[in-house]
Structures are given as structure tokens and as C-alpha cells.
Design a protein around this motif. Sequence first.
Motif, PDB file in Angstrom:
ATOM      1  N   ALA A  74       0.926  -1.220   0.009  1.00 49.95           N
ATOM      2  CA  ALA A  74       0.041  -0.086  -0.083  1.00 49.95           C
ATOM      3  C   ALA A  74       0.913   1.256   0.226  1.00 49.95           C
ATOM      4  O   ALA A  74       0.664   2.159  -0.899  1.00 49.95           O
ATOM      5  N   LYS A  75       2.018   1.266   0.838  1.00 48.45           N
ATOM      6  CA  LYS A  75       2.615   2.354   0.988  1.00 48.45           C
ATOM      7  C   LYS A  75       3.515   2.431  -0.287  1.00 48.45           C
ATOM      8  O   LYS A  75       3.581   3.526  -0.886  1.00 48.45           O
ATOM      9  N   PHE A  76       4.205   1.629  -0.916  1.00 46.37           N
ATOM     10  CA  PHE A  76       4.705   1.702  -2.360  1.00 46.37           C
ATOM     11  C   PHE A  76       3.794   2.016  -3.227  1.00 46.37           C
ATOM     12  O   PHE A  76       4.179   3.069  -4.068  1.00 46.37           O
ATOM     13  N   THR A  77       2.424   1.508  -3.374  1.00 41.04           N
ATOM     14  CA  THR A  77       1.781   2.150  -4.256  1.00 41.04           C
ATOM     15  C   THR A  77       1.490   3.582  -4.439  1.00 41.04           C
ATOM     16  O   THR A  77       1.232   4.176  -5.222  1.00 41.04           O
ATOM     17  N   LEU A  78       1.181   4.103  -3.218  1.00 38.74           N
ATOM     18  CA  LEU A  78       0.931   5.725  -2.811  1.00 38.74           C
ATOM     19  C   LEU A  78       2.035   6.272  -3.318  1.00 38.74           C
ATOM     20  O   LEU A  78       1.907   7.330  -3.976  1.00 38.74           O
ATOM     21  N   HIS A  79       3.318   5.969  -3.116  1.00 34.23           N
ATOM     22  CA  HIS A  79       4.588   6.700  -3.384  1.00 34.23           C
ATOM     23  C   HIS A  79       4.554   6.487  -4.974  1.00 34.23           C
ATOM     24  O   HIS A  79       5.135   7.556  -5.458  1.00 34.23           O
ATOM     25  N   VAL A  80       4.417   5.414  -5.583  1.00 40.81           N
ATOM     26  CA  VAL A  80       4.290   5.467  -7.049  1.00 40.81           C
ATOM     27  C   VAL A  80       3.603   6.531  -7.653  1.00 40.81           C
ATOM     28  O   VAL A  80       3.959   7.083  -8.500  1.00 40.81           O
ATOM     29  N   ALA A  81       2.302   6.328  -7.014  1.00 41.15           N
ATOM     30  CA  ALA A  81       1.225   7.130  -7.794  1.00 41.15           C
ATOM     31  C   ALA A  81       1.499   8.620  -7.549  1.00 41.15           C
ATOM     32  O   ALA A  81       1.546   9.414  -8.349  1.00 41.15           O
ATOM     33  N   GLU A  82       2.065   9.056  -6.121  1.00 43.32           N
ATOM     34  CA  GLU A  82       2.219  10.470  -5.848  1.00 43.32           C
ATOM     35  C   GLU A  82       3.420  10.963  -6.590  1.00 43.32           C
ATOM     36  O   GLU A  82       3.524  12.252  -6.832  1.00 43.32           O
ATOM     37  N   ASN A  83       4.376  10.100  -7.225  1.00 42.77           N
ATOM     38  CA  ASN A  83       5.620  10.490  -7.406  1.00 42.77           C
ATOM     39  C   ASN A  83       5.988  10.049  -9.070  1.00 42.77           C
ATOM     40  O   ASN A  83       6.950  10.276  -9.451  1.00 42.77           O
ATOM     41  N   LYS A  84       4.550   9.714  -9.435  1.00 42.43           N
ATOM     42  CA  LYS A  84       4.786   9.246 -10.847  1.00 42.43           C
ATOM     43  C   LYS A  84       6.077   8.404 -11.360  1.00 42.43           C
ATOM     44  O   LYS A  84       6.642   8.449 -12.123  1.00 42.43           O
ATOM     45  N   GLY A  85       6.058   7.511 -10.285  1.00 39.22           N
ATOM     46  CA  GLY A  85       7.243   6.328 -10.507  1.00 39.22           C
ATOM     47  C   GLY A  85       8.541   6.769  -9.900  1.00 39.22           C
ATOM     48  O   GLY A  85       9.512   5.842  -9.835  1.00 39.22           O
ATOM     49  N   LYS A  86       8.602   7.832  -9.556  1.00 41.79           N
ATOM     50  CA  LYS A  86      10.035   8.443  -9.245  1.00 41.79           C
ATOM     51  C   LYS A  86      10.081   8.336  -7.730  1.00 41.79           C
ATOM     52  O   LYS A  86      10.243   9.297  -6.939  1.00 41.79           O
ATOM     53  N   VAL A  87      10.184   7.074  -7.234  1.00 43.89           N
ATOM     54  CA  VAL A  87      10.268   6.775  -5.617  1.00 43.89           C
ATOM     55  C   VAL A  87      11.583   6.763  -5.134  1.00 43.89           C
ATOM     56  O   VAL A  87      12.531   6.358  -5.856  1.00 43.89           O
ATOM     57  N   SER A  88      11.590   6.911  -3.945  1.00 44.09           N
ATOM     58  CA  SER A  88      12.980   6.831  -3.293  1.00 44.09           C
ATOM     59  C   SER A  88      13.527   5.559  -3.209  1.00 44.09           C
ATOM     60  O   SER A  88      12.788   4.564  -3.137  1.00 44.09           O
ATOM     61  N   GLU A  89      15.006   5.248  -3.080  1.00 44.45           N
ATOM     62  CA  GLU A  89      15.379   3.847  -2.753  1.00 44.45           C
ATOM     63  C   GLU A  89      14.852   3.370  -1.558  1.00 44.45           C
ATOM     64  O   GLU A  89      14.646   2.132  -1.432  1.00 44.45           O
ATOM     65  N   GLU A  90      14.561   4.198  -0.513  1.00 43.10           N
ATOM     66  CA  GLU A  90      13.997   3.560   0.574  1.00 43.10           C
ATOM     67  C   GLU A  90      12.677   3.260   0.425  1.00 43.10           C
ATOM     68  O   GLU A  90      12.319   1.934   0.952  1.00 43.10           O
TER      69      GLU A  90
END
Length: 181
Positions: free
Chosen positions: A117-133
Motif C-alpha cells: 500500500a505504501k509503495f503504491t501510494l509513493h508510485v502514484a504520488e511521485n509518478k514512478g520516481k520513488v526513493s530508494e528507501e
Amino acid sequence: MSTITALSVPTKNEVSEKNQAIFEQLEKGLGFVPNLYAYFAKSDTALQDYLTLQNRKSTLKAKEKEVVNLVVSEYNACFYCLSAHTQLGKINGFTEDQILEIRSGKATFDQKLDALAKFTLHVAENKGKVSEEAKNAFFEAGYSEANLVDTVIVIGDKTITNYLHNLAGFEIDFPLAAALN
């Protein structure tokens, strides 16, 4: 130049023969043709293309796909998809409270689903440019690169339907999902 002021869901008689056959399959399988699917039939090829995408084999389990669907639909404020996937979430074993929590981008009741869930939200919010963390947390929870690819495909699938409903605004033909507090 003509202007279209109201977008409408086509009836079975208003779509191509190919889409009429798909409507018949949907009626047999689901008992009705959801307005979202009917709206896809405005195009001679979009409904079949979308159903092929939606029904593709995936490394994600049905419950995991519902996590992605709920998070993305909440992020994109698509009440049609939130309503449909609330029902599907319940069919897949989530409680109403769990569904509301998932929609907020977390699932504290299950460590692996929480990471998804957290990863999905990060992907959506950041248009795929998520942190290494964010990526590392996803992998540390037990997900693979194949799961990453399939997660992005489900995000794309849900973004398509979210945008289509948000643009067309057709009637929601599922029980309405509860609002988040």
C-alpha cells in the motif's frame, strides 16, 4: 463544430456487434454490464483491450491487486472505482475498516500488504520516481522485481479507469463506498 455537453453510457443496441457479444458475456458472468465497461464500448476496441489488460496473469494475488486498486482509486478520487473495489475487497476478505485503512495508503494489519500500500501510494504520488528507501521497503517485505512490474501494471490499469470515470462522470452502479474521515 459540435459540442458534446453530456457524456452517456451506451446501451447494448448502441455498440458494435463485437461489443454486444462482450456485453452478453459480462451479463452472464456478472449479472449486468457495469457502466464503466459499457462506457469503454464507445470505442470498438477499447473494451476488449481493457478486459485483456485487467484479466492478464500476474504475480500479485487477488488481495494484493485490490490493495493497489483501492490506493490508486483513492489517490485519483474516483468514487466509481472506490465503490466497485470496496465490494471486491470485501469479496477478497477485507473488512470495511481494513478497506478504509488501505485507501489511506497503509495496511497496518498485515506487514506485507502495508509495504504494498505504501509503495503504491509513493508510485502514484511521485509518478514512478520513488526513493530508494521506498523500493527497498517493498523488496524487504518479500516482493520481487516481477511484483514491482505487475504493481505498476495494476496502477496503470486503475489509472485508466479512474481517469475515464472522472472525465465522463457516469452513474456509479455499485453500493457507494464510505468516505474517508
